[in-house]
Design a protein around this motif. Structure first.
Motif, mmCIF file in Angstrom:
data_model
loop_
_atom_site.group_PDB
_atom_site.id
_atom_site.type_symbol
_atom_site.label_atom_id
_atom_site.label_comp_id
_atom_site.label_asym_id
_atom_site.label_seq_id
_atom_site.Cartn_x
_atom_site.Cartn_y
_atom_site.Cartn_z
ATOM 1 N N VAL A 58 21.948 -58.041 -19.572
ATOM 2 C CA VAL A 58 21.948 -58.494 -20.964
ATOM 3 C C VAL A 58 22.702 -59.813 -21.106
ATOM 4 O O VAL A 58 22.271 -60.696 -21.863
ATOM 5 C CB VAL A 58 22.518 -57.403 -21.899
ATOM 6 C CG1 VAL A 58 22.640 -57.913 -23.323
ATOM 7 C CG2 VAL A 58 21.642 -56.157 -21.850
ATOM 8 N N GLU A 60 22.887 -62.222 -18.945
ATOM 9 C CA GLU A 60 21.978 -63.280 -18.484
ATOM 10 C C GLU A 60 20.909 -63.559 -19.546
ATOM 11 O O GLU A 60 20.579 -64.715 -19.820
ATOM 12 C CB GLU A 60 21.310 -62.873 -17.171
ATOM 13 C CG GLU A 60 20.348 -63.927 -16.644
ATOM 14 C CD GLU A 60 19.632 -63.506 -15.375
ATOM 15 O OE1 GLU A 60 18.611 -64.147 -15.055
ATOM 16 O OE2 GLU A 60 20.073 -62.549 -14.711
ATOM 17 N N ALA A 61 20.404 -62.508 -20.151
ATOM 18 C CA ALA A 61 19.368 -62.668 -21.182
ATOM 19 C C ALA A 61 19.912 -63.429 -22.388
ATOM 20 O O ALA A 61 19.210 -64.269 -22.963
ATOM 21 C CB ALA A 61 18.830 -61.299 -21.603
ATOM 22 N N ASN A 64 19.724 -67.131 -21.833
ATOM 23 C CA ASN A 64 18.351 -67.631 -21.970
ATOM 24 C C ASN A 64 17.905 -67.636 -23.422
ATOM 25 O O ASN A 64 17.248 -68.576 -23.877
ATOM 26 C CB ASN A 64 17.392 -66.772 -21.134
ATOM 27 C CG ASN A 64 17.628 -66.913 -19.655
ATOM 28 O OD1 ASN A 64 18.128 -67.931 -19.185
ATOM 29 N ND2 ASN A 64 17.283 -65.880 -18.905
ATOM 30 N N HIS A 65 18.283 -66.611 -24.165
ATOM 31 C CA HIS A 65 17.856 -66.525 -25.556
ATOM 32 C C HIS A 65 18.560 -67.548 -26.431
ATOM 33 O O HIS A 65 17.957 -68.080 -27.365
ATOM 34 C CB HIS A 65 18.064 -65.100 -26.069
ATOM 35 C CG HIS A 65 17.233 -64.104 -25.308
ATOM 36 N ND1 HIS A 65 17.536 -62.775 -25.267
ATOM 37 C CD2 HIS A 65 16.115 -64.270 -24.541
ATOM 38 C CE1 HIS A 65 16.631 -62.156 -24.516
ATOM 39 N NE2 HIS A 65 15.765 -63.037 -24.063
ATOM 40 N N GLN A 96 9.569 -68.337 -19.341
ATOM 41 C CA GLN A 96 10.469 -67.227 -18.981
ATOM 42 C C GLN A 96 10.041 -65.975 -19.738
ATOM 43 O O GLN A 96 9.676 -66.056 -20.906
ATOM 44 C CB GLN A 96 11.916 -67.558 -19.393
ATOM 45 C CG GLN A 96 12.532 -68.687 -18.638
ATOM 46 C CD GLN A 96 13.254 -68.182 -17.401
ATOM 47 O OE1 GLN A 96 13.249 -67.005 -17.108
ATOM 48 N NE2 GLN A 96 13.862 -69.089 -16.682
ATOM 49 N N TYR A 99 12.732 -60.633 -21.030
ATOM 50 C CA TYR A 99 13.659 -59.950 -20.120
ATOM 51 C C TYR A 99 13.027 -59.895 -18.747
ATOM 52 O O TYR A 99 11.875 -59.467 -18.616
ATOM 53 C CB TYR A 99 13.948 -58.518 -20.595
ATOM 54 C CG TYR A 99 15.210 -58.400 -21.403
ATOM 55 C CD1 TYR A 99 16.431 -58.137 -20.788
ATOM 56 C CD2 TYR A 99 15.188 -58.577 -22.775
ATOM 57 C CE1 TYR A 99 17.588 -58.050 -21.534
ATOM 58 C CE2 TYR A 99 16.340 -58.487 -23.523
ATOM 59 C CZ TYR A 99 17.539 -58.222 -22.888
ATOM 60 O OH TYR A 99 18.698 -58.149 -23.616
ATOM 61 N N LYS A 100 13.768 -60.319 -17.741
ATOM 62 C CA LYS A 100 13.271 -60.179 -16.369
ATOM 63 C C LYS A 100 13.300 -58.711 -15.968
ATOM 64 O O LYS A 100 12.384 -58.202 -15.353
ATOM 65 C CB LYS A 100 14.139 -60.992 -15.405
ATOM 66 C CG LYS A 100 14.042 -62.484 -15.619
ATOM 67 C CD LYS A 100 14.976 -63.221 -14.690
ATOM 68 C CE LYS A 100 14.976 -64.701 -15.017
ATOM 69 N NZ LYS A 100 15.981 -65.430 -14.250
ATOM 70 N N TYR A 102 14.728 -54.947 -17.753
ATOM 71 C CA TYR A 102 15.307 -54.331 -18.950
ATOM 72 C C TYR A 102 16.564 -53.543 -18.592
ATOM 73 O O TYR A 102 16.683 -53.030 -17.476
ATOM 74 C CB TYR A 102 14.300 -53.378 -19.603
ATOM 75 C CG TYR A 102 13.298 -54.087 -20.469
ATOM 76 C CD1 TYR A 102 13.564 -54.353 -21.800
ATOM 77 C CD2 TYR A 102 12.079 -54.505 -19.954
ATOM 78 C CE1 TYR A 102 12.658 -55.005 -22.604
ATOM 79 C CE2 TYR A 102 11.158 -55.164 -20.752
ATOM 80 C CZ TYR A 102 11.454 -55.410 -22.071
ATOM 81 O OH TYR A 102 10.552 -56.064 -22.857
ATOM 82 N N VAL A 142 13.516 -56.658 -28.960
ATOM 83 C CA VAL A 142 12.663 -57.351 -27.976
ATOM 84 C C VAL A 142 11.197 -57.085 -28.310
ATOM 85 O O VAL A 142 10.363 -57.996 -28.239
ATOM 86 C CB VAL A 142 12.992 -56.900 -26.532
ATOM 87 C CG1 VAL A 142 11.951 -57.414 -25.545
ATOM 88 C CG2 VAL A 142 14.377 -57.379 -26.127
ATOM 89 N N GLU A 175 22.445 -58.536 -28.709
ATOM 90 C CA GLU A 175 22.809 -58.580 -27.285
ATOM 91 C C GLU A 175 24.295 -58.873 -27.098
ATOM 92 O O GLU A 175 24.947 -58.244 -26.249
ATOM 93 C CB GLU A 175 21.982 -59.652 -26.563
ATOM 94 C CG GLU A 175 20.530 -59.272 -26.395
ATOM 95 C CD GLU A 175 19.661 -60.431 -25.960
ATOM 96 O OE1 GLU A 175 18.635 -60.175 -25.324
ATOM 97 O OE2 GLU A 175 19.994 -61.607 -26.260
#
Length: 196
Positions: A58, A60-61, A64-65, A96, A99-100, A102, A142, A175
């Motif tokens: 999360v 890392e996400a 990115n977000h 991207q 989420y890579k 979850y 998401v 997040e």
């Protein structure tokens, strides 16, 4: 042998049998408690590993977000995305996925299904239950973002961008809250485990 002696022998033998049974039950109870404690420790350690993994996923996400939110917040970049034909909102995501990987709930669900969570410290149980509820809220958000992206070709581009920005901000907020919750749980349970 007198009947009094026989009665005394029977009573002594009966008392020994009862004592033996009670002693056996006591040792079985101790063994059962040790087994339950071992299962609880295994389940808790797996849930903690899962939370640690989820925190990394999360966190890392969120980075990115937040980058996507910055892109959506600048009017110059919005115009650049809107001017490209055909309009494809996925360009904003920078190729991207949302989420890579979850966040998982496998260990938590297994602990619940086995019933071993009933042995967890009540404070820990409250925190963990709240945590997995917050995690589900993130996953639900998401899904809301994914719906906007999947339906973007049939919607007004400007309205789609605005909707995506609002939903990405909500997602990043959820997040961040979840990451703080993960950190609190890891600190508390790790400290409590060391103290016990």
């Amino acid at each position: 042998m007198s009947s009094g002696r026989k009665l005394t022998d029977v009573l002594v033998e009966s008392a020994l049998i009862v004592f033996g049974i009670l002693l056996g039950l006591y040792f079985q109870s101790l063994a059962d408690k040790r087994e339950v404690e071992a299962k609880k420790e295994i389940a808790l350690s797996r849930v903690i590993k899962e939370i640690s993994h989820n925190k990394d996923v999360v966190a890392e996400a969120v980075q990115n977000h937040e980058l996507i939110i910055r892109r959506l917040s600048h009017s110059d970049s919005i115009q650049a995305y809107l001017s490209k034909k055909p309009f494809d909102i996925r360009r904003v995501l920078g190729a991207q996925p949302i989420y890579k990987v979850y966040p998982r709930a496998t260990s938590w669900n297994a602990a619940n299904a086995s019933g071993i969570v009933a042995e967890f410290d009540f404070t820990h149980l409250e925190l963990l239950t709240d945590n997995y509820s917050l995690q589900q809220n993130v996953i639900d958000q998401v899904s809301a973002v994914a719906d906007i992206i999947l339906n973007s070709s049939t919607q007004d581009p400007q309205a789609t961008m605005n909707g995506l920005l609002m939903n990405m901000q909500e997602l990043a907020g959820r997040e961040k809250l979840l990451v703080m919750n993960y950190e609190q749980i890891l600190r508390l349970i790790t400290t409590d485990t060391k103290n016990n």
